[in-house]
Each structure stands twice: as C-alpha cells, then as structure tokens.
Enzyme design. Structure first.
Site, PDB file in Angstrom:
ATOM      1  CG  HIS A 177     -44.137 -33.225 -21.747  1.00 45.13           C
ATOM      2  ND1 HIS A 177     -42.789 -33.524 -21.769  1.00 45.13           N
ATOM      3  CD2 HIS A 177     -44.638 -33.824 -20.637  1.00 45.13           C
ATOM      4  CE1 HIS A 177     -42.482 -34.262 -20.716  1.00 45.13           C
ATOM      5  NE2 HIS A 177     -43.582 -34.461 -20.010  1.00 45.13           N
ATOM      6  CB  CYS A 178     -46.773 -37.727 -24.508  1.00 46.15           C
ATOM      7  SG  CYS A 178     -47.884 -39.108 -24.197  1.00 46.15           S
ATOM      8  N   PRO A 179     -47.268 -37.117 -21.052  1.00 48.24           N
ATOM      9  CG  PRO A 179     -49.124 -36.803 -19.686  1.00 48.24           C
ATOM     10  CD  PRO A 179     -48.557 -36.417 -21.013  1.00 48.24           C
ATOM     11  N   GLY A 182     -43.579 -40.004 -20.724  1.00 45.56           N
ATOM     12  CA  GLY A 182     -42.603 -39.263 -19.926  1.00 45.56           C
ATOM     13  C   GLY A 182     -41.603 -38.503 -20.746  1.00 45.56           C
TER      14      GLY A 182
END
Length: 340
Positions: A177-179, A182
């Site tokens: 999951h890449c912040p 998003g």
C-alpha cells in the site's frame, strides 16, 4: 475397584469434533480439535483463531493517504510551474529553437507523469475474482483450493489475495500500500505504478539538468580571493581549493535572485527524488524478476530465492506476447545445469 477401572476407561475416550466448512457448508468430523483445518471437498482453509477485526484506525489511514497525495500533487505542480517560470526566460534567451524543444519536452514529460500517476492512484488495484461459496451443490470439488475467509470483507480470499486495511478491501496480487498515491499496488495497477516511477525518474533527471544549466547561466560571478595563500601540496592543497570554492559559492549565493533560489531548490529536490525513486524502482524490478510481490517475498523469506528467477517474468509482467518469450533463455534451467 471395578468402578475406578470403568471411570478411567471413560476419561480416555476422545470424541470427534464436528464443525462446518465455510466454503461449501459440508459438515466435517475432525478426530481432535484443530483451529486450522482444510476441507477435503472444496479445499477451503478454515482458521478459527482469527479474532474480530478492528476498524478504529481506518479513518487515520485515510487521512494520512489524502495528506500524502495532496502534498505530492502540490510538489508536482510547483516543480512544473516553478520550472516554467525559472527556466523559460533563460532558455529562450539562448535561442528560439532551444526554447521550443524545451517546451515540447516539458509538456510531454508533464503529461506522461501526471497520467501514469492518475492511473496508479485512482484505478482499482485489483479486485479478487468472484467465486461461488457457502452451498455444497454449487461448490464443486477443489473449487476453493487453499482459499481462506476474509473476516473484514466477509467473503472468500484466494491464495494470491491480501486484505488492505487502509483501502478496506481485498487486493489481488497485492504488492504494498503506497500512501503517496493513496492506493494499493496490485494486479490491476502494478504496471501503471512502474510506469509512474519511470516517468518520474526521467522527469526528475531532466529537471536536474535544466536547473543546473539555467543556474550556471544566471549565477553571479564567484568572488575568488588571491591565490597567494594557496601554498602546499597534495591533500592539504586540494582541501584549501575546495574550501575556497565553497566559500565563493556561498558568498555569491547571497546575491541570487528569486529565480536563482527556485532553481537551487529544484536541483536539490529533483536529485533527492530521483535517488529515492531509483531505489524503489530497482527493488520493484527485482521482485518482478523473481516472480514475486513484496508481500509474497516477505511470506516466503528463508526459502530458495533463485527458484523462480527468470527474465521472462519481466517481459510477461509488461504484457509482451508469448511468441517473443521463446527467444529469451530460461535462467532457471540454466541455473540448474550450472548447479549440477
């Protein structure tokens, strides 16, 4: 004495534990209590040790992702607008053809970077396939092989699927999951994420080159001191020379205009971004070469890392036709022959 023998005989008898498979609804009779078991008909795995899912930090993850995406968008817009404002007067003052070439290059890099970012950020990362479950007549033998039950989504989860607590859904072939986008990186947007890394690195390199060129063009003259005190030899002389250059740069930097300060910031930030993204891209390509994702690499840590390594994994990932793959050597078989 007989009563005590009978009591002892009764306590040693173990009764079968009856439970129900969540996948096909078939009642199962286990010889002993097992919190994790596999159905012999549909192949679904039941884990009764999983507790009740908690969702109290979901709002914080959403807020964090939106903050990262907003910050990244502001940074990209500043690089584009600041670069246009700071570099264009310098480029067009050199020659009109150079200015036209720079304008076309800037437009192409900006469009490709923003497009790949949008596809990676706003496209669904990859929903798992919909399967029939819960009813014995509808579920055939082995239809749910190695499937588990997701207590967050309340539906089956395939072996290649992971649940993301930030996105609140199960993702097929989830990498991470890449912040900053998003969104999760999964089966549906993994290629767009790699394309975004490539275009961002190329754009950062171009920004570094143009910022350096324009900065040298408008940089004030360096106030060097007399070279009479530059005596000595070897390492001491080189240290004094570097010290003089640094002092001259700092003295001239005070005289920089706002355009020059923007160029310095663009140079430093673009170099930092391209270094970080290059490391991330190299890591991603290594996992693709091994035929894994980041999460599958963590789950298989300690195994034989060379078992699935093959250049064909990279071409297969980017969607090259299978007719092209036959012209590339099979690294796995070559590794086995070398080991023998």
């Amino acid at each position: 004495m007989a009563d005590s023998v009978n009591d002892h005989f009764v306590t040693t008898v173990t009764e079968d534990n009856e439970t129900t498979c969540w996948g096909c609804g078939v009642p199962l009779l286990l010889p002993s209590y097992a919190p994790i078991f596999k159905c012999g008909w549909c192949g679904a795995i039941t884990n009764e040790n999983v507790g009740k899912p908690e969702r109290k930090y979901h709002w914080w993850r959403c807020l964090r992702d939106r903050s990262f995406v907003f910050t990244l968008c502001v940074f990209v817009l500043f690089v584009i607008c600041g670069g246009v404002w700071a570099v264009y007067p310098v480029v067009f003052s050199i020659s009109y053809a150079c200015g036209i070439f720079h304008s076309i290059t800037t437009i192409i890099l900006s469009i490709t970077t923003i497009s790949t970012f949008s596809l990676a950020a706003f496209r669904c990362a990859g929903a798992p396939p919909i399967v029939v479950w819960g009813s014995y007549p509808a579920v055939g033998k082995g239809d749910l092989e190695n499937y588990t039950f997701c207590h967050y989504c309340s539906k089956p989860k395939s072996p290649r699927t992971h649940h993301c607590r930030s996105c609140g859904m199960c993702i097929l072939d989830m990498d991470h999951h890449c912040p900053f986008i998003g969104n999760c990186v999964g089966a549906a947007n993994h290629r767009y994420f790699i394309a975004f890394l490539l275009t961002a690195i190329v754009s950062s390199i171009y920004v570094s080159i143009m910022s350096t060129y324009a900065g040298l063009y408008i940089w004030p003259s360096l106030p060097y001191r007399s070279a009479g005190h530059m005596n000595g030899s070897g390492r001491a002389l080189a240290f004094r020379a570097v010290k003089e250059v640094v002092i001259a740069l700092l003295d001239s930097a005070v005289l920089l205009s706002a355009r020059g300060l923007v160029l310095v910031y663009l140079l430093v930030s673009s170099v930092s971004v391209e270094m970080g993204l290059s490391i991330l891209l190299w890591q991603q390509l290594c996992y693709i070469y091994e035929g894994e994702t980041y999460l599958s690499h963590l789950s298989s840590r300690g195994g034989d890392g060379s078992k699935g390594r093959d250049c064909k994994n990279i071409f297969r990932f980017f969607g090259f036709p299978y007719s092209i793959l036959k012209y590339f050597p099979n690294n796995r078989s070559a590794w086995k022959r070398h080991k023998k």
